[in-house]
Design a protein around this motif. Sequence first.
Motif, PDB file in Angstrom:
ATOM      1  N   GLU A 124       0.842  -1.184   0.000  1.00  0.00           N
ATOM      2  CA  GLU A 124       0.000   0.000   0.000  1.00  0.00           C
ATOM      3  C   GLU A 124       0.883   1.242   0.000  1.00  0.00           C
ATOM      4  O   GLU A 124       1.720   1.408   0.894  1.00  0.00           O
ATOM      5  CB  GLU A 124      -0.908   0.002   1.231  1.00  0.00           C
ATOM      6  CG  GLU A 124      -1.975  -1.095   1.230  1.00  0.00           C
ATOM      7  CD  GLU A 124      -1.461  -2.497   1.579  1.00  0.00           C
ATOM      8  OE1 GLU A 124      -0.279  -2.617   1.965  1.00  0.00           O
ATOM      9  OE2 GLU A 124      -2.229  -3.468   1.448  1.00  0.00           O
ATOM     10  N   GLU A 154       2.407   4.987   0.490  1.00  0.00           N
ATOM     11  CA  GLU A 154       2.307   5.981   1.567  1.00  0.00           C
ATOM     12  C   GLU A 154       1.439   7.157   1.117  1.00  0.00           C
ATOM     13  O   GLU A 154       0.703   7.723   1.911  1.00  0.00           O
ATOM     14  CB  GLU A 154       3.710   6.521   1.923  1.00  0.00           C
ATOM     15  CG  GLU A 154       4.673   5.487   2.474  1.00  0.00           C
ATOM     16  CD  GLU A 154       4.251   4.966   3.841  1.00  0.00           C
ATOM     17  OE1 GLU A 154       3.535   5.694   4.556  1.00  0.00           O
ATOM     18  OE2 GLU A 154       4.607   3.815   4.165  1.00  0.00           O
ATOM     19  N   LYS A 190      -2.259   3.795   1.960  1.00  0.00           N
ATOM     20  CA  LYS A 190      -2.455   3.534   3.406  1.00  0.00           C
ATOM     21  C   LYS A 190      -3.576   4.419   3.944  1.00  0.00           C
ATOM     22  O   LYS A 190      -3.591   5.627   3.714  1.00  0.00           O
ATOM     23  CB  LYS A 190      -1.164   3.829   4.165  1.00  0.00           C
ATOM     24  CG  LYS A 190      -0.084   2.818   3.928  1.00  0.00           C
ATOM     25  CD  LYS A 190       0.951   2.800   5.069  1.00  0.00           C
ATOM     26  CE  LYS A 190       1.886   1.619   4.934  1.00  0.00           C
ATOM     27  NZ  LYS A 190       3.023   1.840   4.025  1.00  0.00           N
TER      28      LYS A 190
END
Length: 442
Positions: free
Chosen positions: A192, A194, A234
């Motif tokens: 995932e 940032e 995220k």
Amino acid sequence: MTANDPGVNALEPYWMPFTANRAFKQRPRMISAAQGMHYITPDGRQIIDATSGLYCVNAGHGQPAVVAAITEAAGRLDYSPSFQFAHPQAFELAGRLAALAPGDLDHVFFASSGSEAIDTAMKLALSYHRARGEGQRTRFIGRERGYHGVGFGGISVGGIPANRKMYGAALGGIDHLATTYDRARQAFSTGEPEWGGELAEELNRILALHDPSNIAAVVIEPVAGSTGCIPPPKGYLERIREITAAHGILLILDEVITAFGRLGHTFAADRYGIVPDLMTFAKGVSNGAVPLSGVLVRKGIYDAHMVGPEHLPELFHGYTYSAHPLAVAAALATLDLHRDLGLNGRAADLETPFAELMMSLRDEPGVLDIRPVGLMCGIDLAPKGGAFGKRGYEAMERAYHDHDLYVRIAGDTMVIAPPLVATGADLAEIRDKLAVTIRASA
Ligand SMILES: Cc1ncc(COP(=O)(O)O)c(C=O)c1O
């Protein structure tokens, strides 16, 4: 046309789906058998399957228990009417799926394809709101680059332009969130990214425009799969869940690709710690062996429908092949395999070595991005001569004809999603074959 017409290409009558028909029929890519990690061509070549067919053969091809279950079911109960009657295994499968699903996703509506599952989920969202006296909630929100199959509901909330442009207005009342993909900010992220979680706030802007009280549901894939594997940034899905819940808007999570181990969990919802209101599944549930799909539904949504005269159906929706006995038998055997082979754990253990192998392709010619997540990865190739999809097509062709590799392409992106039974050696072989394919198509 008659079969004996001279000059008629015997391949002509079959109009192949999502296929460059003319190119295929000039140089076909045939598959006549499959076993384990491999397809077998009519001339006997073994081709390693880097995309689990179309992300569906998660437990590997030709699993004897699945074959036996389908064979037994075919001999015992070839078909059972799905309206007003049922067969016992359908209840067994629904119970097992509900037990596997997170939260109070306690009920299952069966269909056969992912497209049917999405249209079912969208209809359930509308009928639920109406049953509760909120019939004004008719709008849906999808996402750019999303793929939800080819029904009118699916193409409307979907965000793949080529799948929409020929089909008129489709469903009205749909908005789209922006894709979370931005190569400049995320290229070569493992898992995932940032960057991008804040894009979930865009949902608030769309809600303000229409007023949240008019929105039925948000429809989203946890990892955008068919467009080329775009993992969620995220915090993104968690925030979408928070915003939808705050406004009584249903969240439909399309897990057609991600369910049954692809991300190291039974459902992507488990990986991200969210409970959607409706969750679609297909593909891996029956290991691709017989078509089966469905929607997992929260208890409150089912309960809201259980009103009206008891002799009438509570929901006027269903398919001739809902919970088809062969499909259900395949799914029960597949769930046993997942448990006995520990496929979720296997995928979780392979995630890091798989990501490292994929990332090692970074310096091959014209690789613009690599996006591994779970046992899934998108590899973007620089287009050739300005012609969208040409390089991708060439890569797929060369992979099959020259390098004994099957890989799915989306435009100029290769999508790798091997069966979860792959060994380290299989993954290394796939990596090396991808490398020569990328070079050959450069
Ligand atoms: C997320 C998602 N939804 C729906 C579908 C449609 O499934 P089907 O082709 O079985 O209709 C797909 C197919 O790839 C998918 O990936």
